[in-house]
Structure formats: structure tokens, C-alpha cells
Design a protein around this motif. Sequence first.
Motif, PDB file in Angstrom:
ATOM      1  N   CYS A 130       0.843  -1.191   0.000  1.00 21.36           N
ATOM      2  CA  CYS A 130       0.000   0.000   0.000  1.00 21.36           C
ATOM      3  C   CYS A 130       0.881   1.246   0.000  1.00 21.36           C
ATOM      4  O   CYS A 130       2.021   1.210   0.457  1.00 21.36           O
ATOM      5  CB  CYS A 130      -0.859   0.047   1.270  1.00 21.36           C
ATOM      6  N   SER A 131       0.320   2.360  -0.461  1.00 19.74           N
ATOM      7  CA  SER A 131       0.970   3.672  -0.325  1.00 19.74           C
ATOM      8  C   SER A 131       2.400   3.669  -0.857  1.00 19.74           C
ATOM      9  O   SER A 131       3.342   4.087  -0.180  1.00 19.74           O
ATOM     10  CB  SER A 131       1.003   4.106   1.156  1.00 19.74           C
ATOM     11  N   VAL A 132       2.566   3.182  -2.069  1.00 21.95           N
ATOM     12  CA  VAL A 132       3.898   3.191  -2.676  1.00 21.95           C
ATOM     13  C   VAL A 132       3.965   4.127  -3.870  1.00 21.95           C
ATOM     14  O   VAL A 132       4.983   4.179  -4.571  1.00 21.95           O
ATOM     15  CB  VAL A 132       4.341   1.777  -3.123  1.00 21.95           C
ATOM     16  N   GLY A 133       2.879   4.885  -4.143  1.00 20.53           N
ATOM     17  CA  GLY A 133       2.940   5.837  -5.246  1.00 20.53           C
ATOM     18  C   GLY A 133       2.044   5.484  -6.418  1.00 20.53           C
ATOM     19  O   GLY A 133       2.233   6.004  -7.526  1.00 20.53           O
ATOM     20  N   LYS A 134       1.035   4.646  -6.196  1.00 22.77           N
ATOM     21  CA  LYS A 134       0.178   4.233  -7.311  1.00 22.77           C
ATOM     22  C   LYS A 134      -0.677   5.386  -7.827  1.00 22.77           C
ATOM     23  O   LYS A 134      -0.824   5.565  -9.041  1.00 22.77           O
ATOM     24  CB  LYS A 134      -0.725   3.067  -6.875  1.00 22.77           C
ATOM     25  N   MET A 135      -1.247   6.193  -6.914  1.00 22.67           N
ATOM     26  CA  MET A 135      -2.048   7.338  -7.353  1.00 22.67           C
ATOM     27  C   MET A 135      -1.178   8.331  -8.109  1.00 22.67           C
ATOM     28  O   MET A 135      -1.553   8.828  -9.184  1.00 22.67           O
ATOM     29  CB  MET A 135      -2.714   8.044  -6.167  1.00 22.67           C
ATOM     30  N   TYR A 136      -0.013   8.589  -7.556  1.00 19.85           N
ATOM     31  CA  TYR A 136       0.906   9.529  -8.175  1.00 19.85           C
ATOM     32  C   TYR A 136       1.296   9.067  -9.581  1.00 19.85           C
ATOM     33  O   TYR A 136       1.365   9.862 -10.523  1.00 19.85           O
ATOM     34  CB  TYR A 136       2.139   9.654  -7.282  1.00 19.85           C
ATOM     35  N   THR A 137       1.515   7.762  -9.720  1.00 21.54           N
ATOM     36  CA  THR A 137       1.887   7.215 -11.030  1.00 21.54           C
ATOM     37  C   THR A 137       0.778   7.475 -12.044  1.00 21.54           C
ATOM     38  O   THR A 137       1.038   7.929 -13.167  1.00 21.54           O
ATOM     39  CB  THR A 137       2.172   5.704 -10.901  1.00 21.54           C
ATOM     40  N   GLY A 138      -0.463   7.200 -11.648  1.00 16.25           N
ATOM     41  CA  GLY A 138      -1.588   7.428 -12.557  1.00 16.25           C
ATOM     42  C   GLY A 138      -1.730   8.889 -12.939  1.00 16.25           C
ATOM     43  O   GLY A 138      -1.967   9.228 -14.113  1.00 16.25           O
TER      44      GLY A 138
END
Lengths: 333, 333
Positions: free
Chosen positions: B148-156
Motif C-alpha cells: 500500500c501507499s507506494v505511489g500508485k495514485m501519483y503514477t496514474g
Amino acid sequence: MIPTPYLLFLGDAPDQLAAKVAQGIKDWRPENAVGQFRMAGCGADVGLKDMSLAEAKEAGAKTLVIGVANRGGVISEAWKSVITEAIQMGYDVASGLHNLLRDENDLVREAKRAGRTLHDVRVPSVAYPIANGVKRTGKRMLAVGTDCSVGKMYTGLAVDAEMRNRGMKSTFAPTGQTGILITGRGVPLDAVIADFMAGAVEWLTPNNDADHWDLIEGQGSLFHVSYSGVTMALIHGGQPDALVLSHEPTRAHMRGLPDYGLPSLEALRDTALPLAQIANPACKVTGISINTQHLSDDEAMRLCEETEARMGLPTVDPFRHGAGRLVDALAEI
Amino acid sequence: MIPTPYLLFLGDAPDQLAAKVAQGIKDWRPENAVGQFRMAGCGADVGLKDMSLAEAKEAGAKTLVIGVANRGGVISEAWKSVITEAIQMGYDVASGLHNLLRDENDLVREAKRAGRTLHDVRVPSVAYPIANGVKRTGKRMLAVGTDCSVGKMYTGLAVDAEMRNRGMKSTFAPTGQTGILITGRGVPLDAVIADFMAGAVEWLTPNNDADHWDLIEGQGSLFHVSYSGVTMALIHGGQPDALVLSHEPTRAHMRGLPDYGLPSLEALRDTALPLAQIANPACKVTGISINTQHLSDDEAMRLCEETEARMGLPTVDPFRHGAGRLVDALAEI
């Protein structure tokens, strides 16, 4: 917990199939039911003694269980008059219908007046925790399927019954409406909020004796795109020590998904086991249950033998052949 | 849909970190915010013009967005007096707080009187369907994480920004509170009822132009036992054509799970891709995003190069190095 024993309400069921919840209770927990209540024109009979509300009350019944599917998405006035009378006589009422008892104002009013509880097992009544993943004591089995509705609940109940026969410590852990009504407890997992699914399964199967088995009712399938998230939460929240692969051999496609073929048992094994080992590195696949209801005796036996030879795992239809060989394998863990 | 543009409410945020929702809006959708509203003692500043409610209204603001975390699990009286005044002036109010605006009777009363809407993005406002698995037109990317919370939203968001820069058709599809507030739409997937998770993702990313990309915000991790069911529903409901593997290299263990180590990127690839191919046989892993915020420039560059050589996939920190190489790979699909 739903107070037992029950009186099973069959209502005006058009046929036997409509009463499958009542039949499940009769088949798996006959000690939980004192009798059946049938209305005029009822086409179902689960083989229990017909009783009036008063007779069943006299025999100790504490809860009227709606053991039949309703029609047309409503709880009819005819049903309501029986349910209302039961409440007034001191029964709790339990239901797995989509239409909730709690949405019927007249029933809510009567229950409040009589100090009785309406149990809608389709919706959670507990604030489940978020899963913490901490290793629990005791052993757990989970049935995982190539598809939905392939006999996972039945497998868990049959293994539980066989373990009880052998004097082993076991508990069937229901995760769906029918299982909850059969045993009087459980988690309606498909109705739980996403964040709490795995935590609900942890809650349902807590620390126990080292030689106790929780037999967790499976849901959905990792290969069924509508419900795979629920299955995933069962695999990680359940921390199973043992997976039993469940299959129905006559399906043309995944249930409700005409564009999706069924996976092989090998694909199911190779997908489910590594995922289960994230939560429990010691997890093993210990057996295969095949729902052979659409096969002849010979076909069923041949399919199980072929599958067993191919997969190297005890393979039975627990309804047709008993769950003994599945339990033999679990007892070795 | 939350009406834009916003006035960002920073309240009495103790520090910059508490205002990360507002910062996300400023960073990714600056055109959605006309200014920031700070109370006395506010320790955060997202770099927008400070405005009163009246000034922002004049500048066209339609919604007051709570861009800051609250403290102590309550919405304070000081906050409420600002929110109430905003409602009276004709603002909608949007919040991702655990404490729901709709649970505050005084705010509900004011909103009703003023004919304004309180948007609690933490809870679903739509009756999502059950997923049908039917193949949809258009393309979809999903970031899946080792944790969790490894930057998935930021990547998108970074891929979306780069695609827009190039004139490609793209939409960021948020599945969490922050993403929903940033873009004004989305699905709060962790709050959806289990049976409807995959259907909610299908609903969020419907048929589109053949050359349009939905960039689906990932949630949880297949290896995080608390939330893996949510991740599974994203993989099957999203039908991704492309997976981007996301990783944070300095974690000692899975977030919140001290007994669980992180999987390798190889394990993530080998687990996620076959599951994704159940819903979309053409799915590929197209790149890797590494959150290098705890590394020096040299360390970050070296880790990306090593990972790229090992995995044979374009590997970047989209914040540090830009998302260009991730988009290059997606453009080839």
C-alpha cells in the motif's frame, strides 16, 4: 447468534427448490429445527413434523426462520400475518431475503412491542475490524472453486459433519446467508464494506485449540471477475492451512459470464496456493471436491478417479461418496 | 461530480503534511482551485492566493473543499462556523474526512435551507452494478503495488499529465478519497459493498474511444492481506491492458503488518499478470514506477537502472524523472 431451535417457515413455497434454505437446515443441523410451518398450497416438504406456531413454541422453538425464497420481491401480506403472530407469541424471526424484515414498518413495530429481534442475515450486524494478518492458532480449511456455486458450502458442511463423527474438533464458518441460517452465526461476506472483508473473516475464525478446524465457507472464485475480490479476502483473511479445490464439470462457461470459460483444476491450484501462502506459508492443497449431480454413478466415479490420478490429490463428491477421504488428508496436517 | 472550481480550505492545519489533499489538488489540477482559505494559526500553505469566502465566490469558486485532515475525530466548531458561512453564501462543500458532513445536523440543516450539496467523498453515492465482465472499448492502465501507499495514485496522475501534454486522450480514474477530490469524480472503492467492487470499477471506466486511456488509481496490494480483495476487484473490474508495477524500496515490512515482508517486483509481476489476463488476455506489464523519495539523486538513478536491466521494463520515478518513458511504452500498445 440466532436463538435455536427453529421453526422452519416454508410458507406457500411453489416447489421443493424454493425451500432450499429450510432443506439445508434439515440436512445439516436437524437438531436446530423442531418442525416445519406450511401454509395452504405449500408445494415443499423438508420432512419435518408440521407444526402450528403454538405447537412449535411448546416444543421449545425460539426463532421462526424464513426457509423459503419469496416471489416478486415483496414480503406478502399472507406471510406477514404469520410472522406478526409469531412475534406476538415471543418468537424471534430470521431471514436471508433480499427484502429486509427491518424495512417492514409493521414488523418492526410488533418486534419492538414484543421485545423480540428481527435477524436479517443478509446484512452485517457487526462492525468488523480491518484485518491485522497476525497468525492465529488452530487450523483452517477453505474451499476454493473454479466457479461460483460449485459446491463449496456443501464441501465445508460435509467435512464438518465427518469431523464431528470422528470426534475431531471442528466448526463450520459460514460466509453466506444460507450457511448463516443453517448454523445460526457467520458473516454475510458479500455485504461487507470492502475495507473490512478480510477482517470479517479473521473475526469469524479466531484463535482456537491447536487441533481445532474452522471449515470456512468459500465464496465466488478467483476466476470469476464479478466476485474475485471476495474470494481473495477469504484466502487472506482465512489464513487457510488447507485448500480444497471445488469444481462442477458440466458448466459451459463461468456462471453469469458467457464470455468466460472455466479454468482447469491445475490453474486453480497454481493461482490459489501461492496467494494463500502469502498469509500462511504452510498452506497446502489437500483434496478436490467435485459436484457430480449431473453425472451418472459410473461417470461420477470415473471422473473422480481420473482427476485423482491426474492431480495426485484425494478426489470425491462429498455428497455422493462422503467426505471421509478429504478428512483423512486434513487429519495428516 | 463535485462542481469546480474550488476554494481550498486549509483551516488551522498544524503543518504542511496535514494539507496533503489541498496540495494534491494544487499539484495536479491547479485549474480546479481559485485560491486557499486559511484560519488563524494555519501552518500550511499550498502556494495559492489567500482568499476570503467572498473573494473566492467573486472569482467563481463553487465548492469549498476540505483540503486538510482534522484532529481528534471531530469537526471543530471553528471549522463549522466557516463551513456554515460558506453554505449560506452558496458554496457546495466537499470532504474526504472520516467524520461525515452529513452526520453534522447543523450543516445538513444549513445546506437544505440554502439548496446546496454536501459531498462526502468517503462514502459511495451511486448504486453500483455487479460486474458483467463484458469487454469494453478503449484502453486502461492500472498501477499495482508491492505494498500500500507506494505511489500508485501519483503514477496514474503523472501518466495522465504526460498523456495530456502529448495530446493523447486520457482520464485519471480515481478510486480513493484524495483522487476523487483532485478530479471531482471517482469511486471510493474501499467503502463499496463487497459484491459491487468490480462493478464499481467497470462503471468508472466505461466504453471509450479506441485510443483513449483510463488511468485507474490502484489500491492496496495483492500481497497486503488486509486489502488484497480490493486490489483483486480493481484488476478484474478494470480489465487493464497495461499494468505498471509500483514499489517503494525502503520499507522494512508491509505497511501496518510487521510480520509480512515485501514481495519482489518479479513476484508482483508473476502474481498480478496472470490474474489480469483472466479479464483481459492481452494485458501486459509495461513499466515500473519506483517511489525514490527517501533516496539521493544518485541512489535513485542507480536503482532505476539496475531494476530496468533486471526486469527488462522501463523504470522511473515519475515524480523525479517524469512519466515520459512509461507513456512511451503505453503508446506502443
